[in-house]
Design a protein around this motif. Structure first.
Motif, PDB file in Angstrom:
ATOM      1  N   GLU A 116     -10.392 -11.642  65.109  1.00  7.70           N
ATOM      2  CA  GLU A 116      -9.900 -11.093  66.377  1.00  7.70           C
ATOM      3  C   GLU A 116      -9.501  -9.629  66.212  1.00  7.70           C
ATOM      4  N   GLU A 117      -8.894  -9.320  65.055  1.00  7.62           N
ATOM      5  CA  GLU A 117      -8.434  -7.954  64.812  1.00  7.62           C
ATOM      6  C   GLU A 117      -9.614  -6.983  64.711  1.00  7.62           C
ATOM      7  N   THR A 118     -10.674  -7.407  63.997  1.00  7.49           N
ATOM      8  CA  THR A 118     -11.813  -6.505  63.837  1.00  7.49           C
ATOM      9  C   THR A 118     -12.606  -6.394  65.136  1.00  7.49           C
ATOM     10  N   THR A 119     -12.630  -7.461  65.943  1.00  5.16           N
ATOM     11  CA  THR A 119     -13.320  -7.374  67.225  1.00  5.16           C
ATOM     12  C   THR A 119     -12.579  -6.429  68.162  1.00  5.16           C
ATOM     13  N   GLY A 137     -19.655  -6.507  77.694  1.00 11.20           N
ATOM     14  CA  GLY A 137     -20.018  -7.888  77.412  1.00 11.20           C
ATOM     15  C   GLY A 137     -19.710  -8.258  75.971  1.00 11.20           C
ATOM     16  N   THR A 138     -19.057  -9.405  75.751  1.00 11.56           N
ATOM     17  CA  THR A 138     -18.822  -9.914  74.402  1.00 11.56           C
ATOM     18  C   THR A 138     -19.778 -11.071  74.164  1.00 11.56           C
ATOM     19  N   GLY A 146     -15.211 -21.393  69.990  1.00 13.17           N
ATOM     20  CA  GLY A 146     -14.341 -22.512  69.648  1.00 13.17           C
ATOM     21  C   GLY A 146     -13.426 -22.216  68.479  1.00 13.17           C
ATOM     22  N   ALA A 147     -13.759 -21.165  67.722  1.00  7.32           N
ATOM     23  CA  ALA A 147     -13.005 -20.902  66.495  1.00  7.32           C
ATOM     24  C   ALA A 147     -11.972 -19.791  66.638  1.00  7.32           C
ATOM     25  N   GLN A 148     -12.133 -18.948  67.632  1.00  3.42           N
ATOM     26  CA  GLN A 148     -11.227 -17.812  67.725  1.00  3.42           C
ATOM     27  C   GLN A 148     -10.916 -17.502  69.182  1.00  3.42           C
ATOM     28  N   SER A 149      -9.802 -16.884  69.384  1.00  2.00           N
ATOM     29  CA  SER A 149      -9.372 -16.550  70.738  1.00  2.00           C
ATOM     30  C   SER A 149      -9.846 -15.151  71.102  1.00  2.00           C
ATOM     31  N   LEU A 150     -10.384 -15.034  72.302  1.00  2.00           N
ATOM     32  CA  LEU A 150     -10.781 -13.717  72.793  1.00  2.00           C
ATOM     33  C   LEU A 150      -9.659 -13.028  73.554  1.00  2.00           C
ATOM     34  N   LEU A 154      -9.736  -9.344  75.235  1.00  3.55           N
ATOM     35  CA  LEU A 154      -9.645  -9.146  76.680  1.00  3.55           C
ATOM     36  C   LEU A 154      -8.494  -8.208  77.030  1.00  3.55           C
ATOM     37  N   GLU A 155      -7.375  -8.390  76.339  1.00  8.56           N
ATOM     38  CA  GLU A 155      -6.208  -7.553  76.601  1.00  8.56           C
ATOM     39  C   GLU A 155      -6.482  -6.101  76.218  1.00  8.56           C
ATOM     40  N   THR A 156      -7.091  -5.903  75.043  1.00  4.49           N
ATOM     41  CA  THR A 156      -7.417  -4.544  74.607  1.00  4.49           C
ATOM     42  C   THR A 156      -8.407  -3.898  75.576  1.00  4.49           C
ATOM     43  N   GLY A 157      -9.421  -4.664  75.960  1.00  5.60           N
ATOM     44  CA  GLY A 157     -10.398  -4.138  76.896  1.00  5.60           C
ATOM     45  C   GLY A 157      -9.769  -3.709  78.209  1.00  5.60           C
TER      46      GLY A 157
END
Length: 296
Positions: A116-119, A137-138, A146-150, A154-157
Motif C-alpha cells: 500500500e505504501e509503495t502504491t 485508474g488502478t 483481496g490481499a490489500q486495501s486501496l 484512494l485517499e492519497t489520490g
C-alpha cells in the motif's frame, strides 16, 4: 534430502529461475541436497487453499516458499508445523501470519513489502508526471484486491486531485477487454498494483497500455525493461535473495517464529524515455534526476 515446494497463484519462469539460481549460489544442488518443486493454482486465487492442503497431505514437505499473500495465507491455513517462508504484499501481523514483525512466533517468516505504501508513492509520482490528469485508474486482479486495501491509495489520490477508479481484471483471459482502448480512453493515467497474476501477462499488458498512449507506472523494473513507461517499487531481485537466505536458515535448523520478517531496503525508480516519447509523455527534469535508471 529436504523437500521444498514453492507455492504461488501462478508460476512465473523468472521467479522459478531466481529461486533455483540463488539456491545454487548457497550450495544447494537439486537432486543431491535439495528436492525443489513448484505448485500453483493456474491463476485461480480461490483454488490456492485446496492446492496447499493437497501438498500438505502428500507429506514429507520440509519447507514451503509462498509467493504472494494469498499463497502464504493458504499455506498457513493448511499447516501450523511446516516452516513457511513467504513473500507477502501486506502487513503479516494484520493478516494474521505473525504475532509481530520482529518475532513472528508462528511457523511463518519472510519478506513483507507493505505494498500500500509503495502504491501511494506511485500515485504521487504520477501526479508529478501528469500534473493536469484527473481520472486515475488502478489496475488489479482479485489477488491484489483481496490481499490489500486501496483505501490509502484512494485517499492519497483524492488529496492530489485525482478521481481514482479501480480497473478490475476479473479473469486474465479477459485482459484485452479490461484494458481495451474503449476502457482506457476514460482515464488520464494508470497505476498498477503489485499483482503476480498480472505480472504473468506482462508483455500483453504492456502492448495494451502502449496502444492507448496512457502514462502508466508499474511495480517493478522488469516492466520498464520490457517497454513499460515507468516503475517504482522494491528491488525484487534483492528481496528474493533475502527470502531464499531465510529459507537456507530454516533448512539449517532455525525456527521461522524466531526469524524476523524483513522489509525491503532497496527501492527503485526507472523510466523508459523511448516509451515516453512514443506516447507523447513529457517527463520533467526533476523526476528524471531522481530515477535510478533511464532507458534512452
Amino acid at each position: 534430502v529436504p523437500r521444498v515446494i514453492q507455492l504461488a497463484p501462478v508460476q512465473i519462469q523468472a521467479q522459478i529461475d531466481a529461486t533455483r539460481r540463488i539456491l545454487r549460489e548457497l550450495g544447494y544442488v537439486e537432486g543431491r541436497n535439495i528436492r525443489l518443486e513448484f505448485r500453483d493454482a493456474a491463476g485461480n486465487v480461490d483454488a490456492l487453499p485446496a492446492v496447499a492442503q493437497e501438498l500438505v497431505r502428500d507429506g514429507a514437505v520440509d519447507a514451503i516458499i509462498a509467493v504472494s499473500t494469498p499463497a502464504a495465507l493458504a499455506a498457513y491455513a493448511a499447516t501450523r508445523t511446516i516452516p513457511i517462508v513467504a513473500f507477502t504484499a501486506v502487513d503479516p501481523v494484520a493478516s494474521g501470519l505473525a504475532d509481530s514483525l520482529g518475532h513472528p512466533g508462528r511457523n511463518v517468516t519472510g519478506i513483507a513489502v507493505f505494498s500500500e505504501e509503495t502504491t501511494v508513492k506511485r500515485v504521487e509520482l504520477m501526479r508529478e508526471v501528469v500534473p493536469r490528469a484527473v481520472r486515475l485508474g488502478t489496475v488489479q486482479t482479485k489477488l491484489a484486491s483481496g490481499a490489500q486495501s486501496l483505501a490509502p491509495v484512494l485517499e492519497t489520490g483524492r488529496k492530489l486531485g485525482f478521481m481514482v477508479e479501480p480497473i478490475n481484471v476479473d479473469d486474465p483471459a479477459d485482459l484485452a477487454k479490461a484494458l481495451s482502448p474503449e476502457v482506457l480512453a476514460g482515464f488520464d493515467a494508470l497505476v498498477f498494483v503489485p499483482d503476480v497474476i498480472i505480472n504473468a501477462h506482462m508483455s500483453d499488458v504492456i502492448k495494451l497500455v502502449g496502444a492507448s498512449n496512457k502514462p502508466a507506472i508499474f511495480p517493478s523494473p522488469d516492466w520498464v525493461a520490457q517497454g513499460g513507461f515507468m516503475s517504482f517499487g522494491p528491488d525484487f531481485a534483492d528481496a528474493t535473495r533475502h527470502l531464499i537466505s531465510q529459507l537456507d536458515r530454516v533448512l539449517k535448523g532455525a525456527k521461522p517464529g524466531d526469524l524476523p520478517f524483513e522489509r525491503p531496503t532497496k527501492f527503485d525508480l526507472r523510466i523508459n524515455l523511448r516509451t515516453a516519447r512514443a506516447s507523447g509523455i513529457e517527463v520533467s527534469p526533476t523526476v528524471l534526476a531522481r530515477a535510478d535508471e533511464v532507458i534512452e
